[in-house]
Scaffold this motif. Structure first.
Motif, PDB file in Angstrom:
ATOM      1  N   GLU A  85       5.101   5.593 -12.722  1.00  0.00           N
ATOM      2  CA  GLU A  85       5.957   4.466 -12.341  1.00  0.00           C
ATOM      3  C   GLU A  85       6.815   4.067 -13.535  1.00  0.00           C
ATOM      4  OE1 GLU A  85       3.497   1.339 -10.821  1.00  0.00           O
ATOM      5  OE2 GLU A  85       2.955   2.438  -9.005  1.00  0.00           O
ATOM      6  N   THR A 206       0.177   1.832   2.023  1.00  0.00           N
ATOM      7  CA  THR A 206       0.483   2.277   0.656  1.00  0.00           C
ATOM      8  C   THR A 206      -0.807   2.582  -0.107  1.00  0.00           C
ATOM      9  OG1 THR A 206       0.541   0.051  -0.327  1.00  0.00           O
ATOM     10  CG2 THR A 206       2.611   0.921   0.539  1.00  0.00           C
ATOM     11  N   THR A 207      -1.859   1.803   0.132  1.00  0.00           N
ATOM     12  CA  THR A 207      -3.159   2.092  -0.489  1.00  0.00           C
ATOM     13  C   THR A 207      -3.657   3.457  -0.058  1.00  0.00           C
ATOM     14  OG1 THR A 207      -3.753  -0.248  -0.621  1.00  0.00           O
ATOM     15  CG2 THR A 207      -5.569   1.322  -0.643  1.00  0.00           C
ATOM     16  N   THR A 210      -1.375   6.310  -1.748  1.00  0.00           N
ATOM     17  CA  THR A 210      -1.613   6.508  -3.175  1.00  0.00           C
ATOM     18  C   THR A 210      -2.944   7.198  -3.408  1.00  0.00           C
ATOM     19  OG1 THR A 210      -0.357   4.498  -3.659  1.00  0.00           O
ATOM     20  CG2 THR A 210      -1.728   5.362  -5.416  1.00  0.00           C
ATOM     21  N   TYR A 213      -2.892  10.873  -2.047  1.00  0.00           N
ATOM     22  CA  TYR A 213      -2.079  11.755  -2.893  1.00  0.00           C
ATOM     23  C   TYR A 213      -2.955  12.420  -3.959  1.00  0.00           C
ATOM     24  CZ  TYR A 213       2.054  13.230  -5.580  1.00  0.00           C
ATOM     25  OH  TYR A 213       3.026  13.969  -6.238  1.00  0.00           O
ATOM     26  N   GLN A 214      -4.003  11.689  -4.378  1.00  0.00           N
ATOM     27  CA  GLN A 214      -4.904  12.207  -5.402  1.00  0.00           C
ATOM     28  C   GLN A 214      -6.180  12.814  -4.814  1.00  0.00           C
ATOM     29  OE1 GLN A 214      -4.902   9.073  -8.812  1.00  0.00           O
ATOM     30  NE2 GLN A 214      -4.173   8.035  -6.974  1.00  0.00           N
ATOM     31  N   SER A 421      -9.658   2.116  -4.883  1.00  0.00           N
ATOM     32  CA  SER A 421      -8.361   2.783  -4.891  1.00  0.00           C
ATOM     33  C   SER A 421      -7.747   2.733  -6.278  1.00  0.00           C
ATOM     34  CB  SER A 421      -7.419   2.110  -3.897  1.00  0.00           C
ATOM     35  OG  SER A 421      -6.094   2.540  -4.088  1.00  0.00           O
ATOM     36  N   GLY A 424      -1.538   0.756  -6.694  1.00  0.00           N
ATOM     37  CA  GLY A 424      -0.189   1.284  -6.758  1.00  0.00           C
ATOM     38  C   GLY A 424       0.564   1.216  -5.453  1.00  0.00           C
ATOM     39  N   SER A 425       0.909  -0.006  -5.007  1.00  0.00           N
ATOM     40  CA  SER A 425       1.699  -0.122  -3.782  1.00  0.00           C
ATOM     41  C   SER A 425       3.091   0.455  -3.983  1.00  0.00           C
ATOM     42  CB  SER A 425       1.787  -1.587  -3.338  1.00  0.00           C
ATOM     43  OG  SER A 425       2.326  -2.396  -4.358  1.00  0.00           O
ATOM     44  N   THR A 427       3.794   3.101  -5.886  1.00  0.00           N
ATOM     45  CA  THR A 427       3.633   4.551  -5.746  1.00  0.00           C
ATOM     46  C   THR A 427       3.465   4.929  -4.281  1.00  0.00           C
ATOM     47  OG1 THR A 427       2.696   4.829  -7.950  1.00  0.00           O
ATOM     48  CG2 THR A 427       2.161   6.518  -6.326  1.00  0.00           C
ATOM     49  N   GLY A 428       2.680   4.147  -3.542  1.00  0.00           N
ATOM     50  CA  GLY A 428       2.514   4.412  -2.114  1.00  0.00           C
ATOM     51  C   GLY A 428       3.825   4.346  -1.362  1.00  0.00           C
TER      52      GLY A 428
END
Length: 440
Positions: A85, A206-207, A210, A213-214, A421, A424-425, A427-428
């Motif tokens: 970010e 978004t949670t 993010t 994604y990982q 989590s 990172g909203s 990033t989401g």
């Protein structure tokens, strides 16, 4: 007398194993009723997004608007679950110095969205020299918009606000497409050809994005903070060929047991009959339930501390006790000097513990409902990512949630993993923009 009152309260707030399983079954029924088009307290809104595979890459803009602050950033998705970010910016919606409050009913939709577009413009100007951003400007920069208010969605790039909450009352937005309002504001600032609003999502989604994604094994995500909501990856959503993330709006679930305290809080709230599940368990309401219980105990002569000034003024003021106050009580940090005499601190701590334990048990029951819907015989592994101040900051909360899940799932408990989590909203929101761009 006090001990008898506490025993009665414990009976009212306790969630037995059988009740946990019953709530889970009811939650599953409400999910499936809504998915099949029948009336249900769960909205089951499709996000119009699939789960990420962790290899989405590129440079995206992200905007997060969900309460007292609005935030924006440039986000680099680097693939293999890695992201960065950049040029993050946060602006409060209210400014005490100027007296300006973009949440007020006197503020228009145009004024609010011009403010949000201004934050995006500022982030762009801060990042104008960034090489990755420069190399990405062959077309408009995709923007993901995390909009954490109840809205109705029919495509990934639109969201019609159903009603405001979180003390926001800005006029002219309810019933309107916030995507259109933001795009129009970007046009007014000359950014129409520079920025393209690609996706609108809420904070629970978004949670999910993010975390997924990982960790591609993720299939459920939840916010347990000031508010509460859960989303999950639905394999067979009506009208969708591929799996899609579904926002359950679980805070509105209506089929969990009530106490008289819950009923009165709901009736005297600003939205009676709505968000009844959230009102039993989220950070916004736990302190208020605690205040009402202690005040009731005092009025029945079970507590003496509230009879001493200046205590009554605070205890008679709705929502004057916060979730942070409960955390302090559970930690035994100075609660006696700020709230009631030392000899009644144990009782306060017990009340706070009963409320937070019930909260964790109710959330666990809803998770079991989701898991049973996805996997009726629990043959597969499931991962739940959780974000939110209550889960992260309330002493013992995470452990109570884990215990409730383990007791209810018994020998299958090892198949459900709960983890915090990465947050990172922003990033989401960027991942949502990436997924929406791929779909085009």
């Amino acid at each position: 007398m006090l001990e008898q009152g506490l025993k009665q309260l414990e009976n009212e707030l306790s969630i037995s194993l059988n009740m946990t399983l019953t709530i889970a079954s009811r939650f599953q029924e409400h999910m499936e009723q809504s998915l099949s088009g029948r009336v249900s307290s769960l909205k089951m809104f499709p996000s119009y997004l699939q789960a990420p595979n962790g290899y989405e890459a590129g440079t995206f803009l992200a905007l997060d608007f969900g309460g007292s602050n609005a935030r924006a950033a440039v986000v680099e998705l680097r693939g293999a679950g890695n992201f960065l970010e950049l040029h993050k910016l946060s602006r409060p919606l209210s400014d005490p110095e100027s007296g300006r409050d973009y949440r007020a009913a006197s503020v228009t939709a145009e004024e609010l969205f011009d403010f949000l577009a201004g934050i995006i413009q500022e982030v762009l100007s801060n990042s104008s020299a960034h090489p990755t951003l420069k190399s990405s400007t062959s077309g408009p920069l995709p923007l993901g918009f995390a909009f954490s208010f109840p809205y109705r969605q029919q495509t990934i790039g639109e969201g019609f606000l159903l009603y405001w909450n979180k003390e926001v009352e800005t006029s002219g937005v309810v019933g309107k497409d916030v995507g259109h309002l933001l795009s129009a504001a970007l046009e007014r600032r000359g950014l129409g050809s520079v920025v393209s609003l690609t996706a609108i999502i809420n904070d629970t989604v978004t949670t999910f994005l993010t975390a997924a994604y990982q960790d591609p094994s993720l299939d459920i995500a939840s916010i347990i903070g000031t508010g509460h909501n859960t989303c999950y990856l639905e394999q067979k959503a009506p009208g969708f060929e591929a799996p899609v993330i579904i926002n359950t709006e679980s805070g509105n679930f209506s089929d969990a047991p009530d106490t008289p305290y819950d009923q009165r809080l709901d009736l005297e709230s600003d939205n009676p009959g709505e968000q009844r599940f959230e009102k039993k368990l989220s950070g916004k309401y736990l302190g208020e339930l605690f205040r009402r219980i202690v005040l009731d105990f005092s009025q029945r002569g079970l507590f003496s501390g509230l009879n001493n000034p200046p205590a009554p003024a605070r205890w008679n003021q709705p929502y004057s006790i916060s979730g942070k106050d409960l955390a302090l009580i559970l930690l035994e940090e100075d609660s006696h000097s700020r709230l009631v005499p030392r000899d009644e601190c144990f009782a306060l701590k017990r009340i706070a513990h009963l409320l937070t334990k019930r909260s964790a048990q109710l959330v666990a029951a809803s998770f079991i409902g989701v898991v049973r819907h996805l996997d009726p015989h629990l043959d597969h592994r499931h991962t739940v990512a959780i974000d939110g101040s209550l889960y992260k900051g309330m002493p013992g909360y995470a452990q109570e949630l884990t215990v409730a899940l383990s007791e209810a799932l018994e020998s299958k408990a090892g198949l459900v993993t709960v983890k915090m989590s990465a947050g990172g909203s922003l990033t989401g929101a960027a991942i949502a923009a990436a997924l929406a761009k791929l779909d085009k």
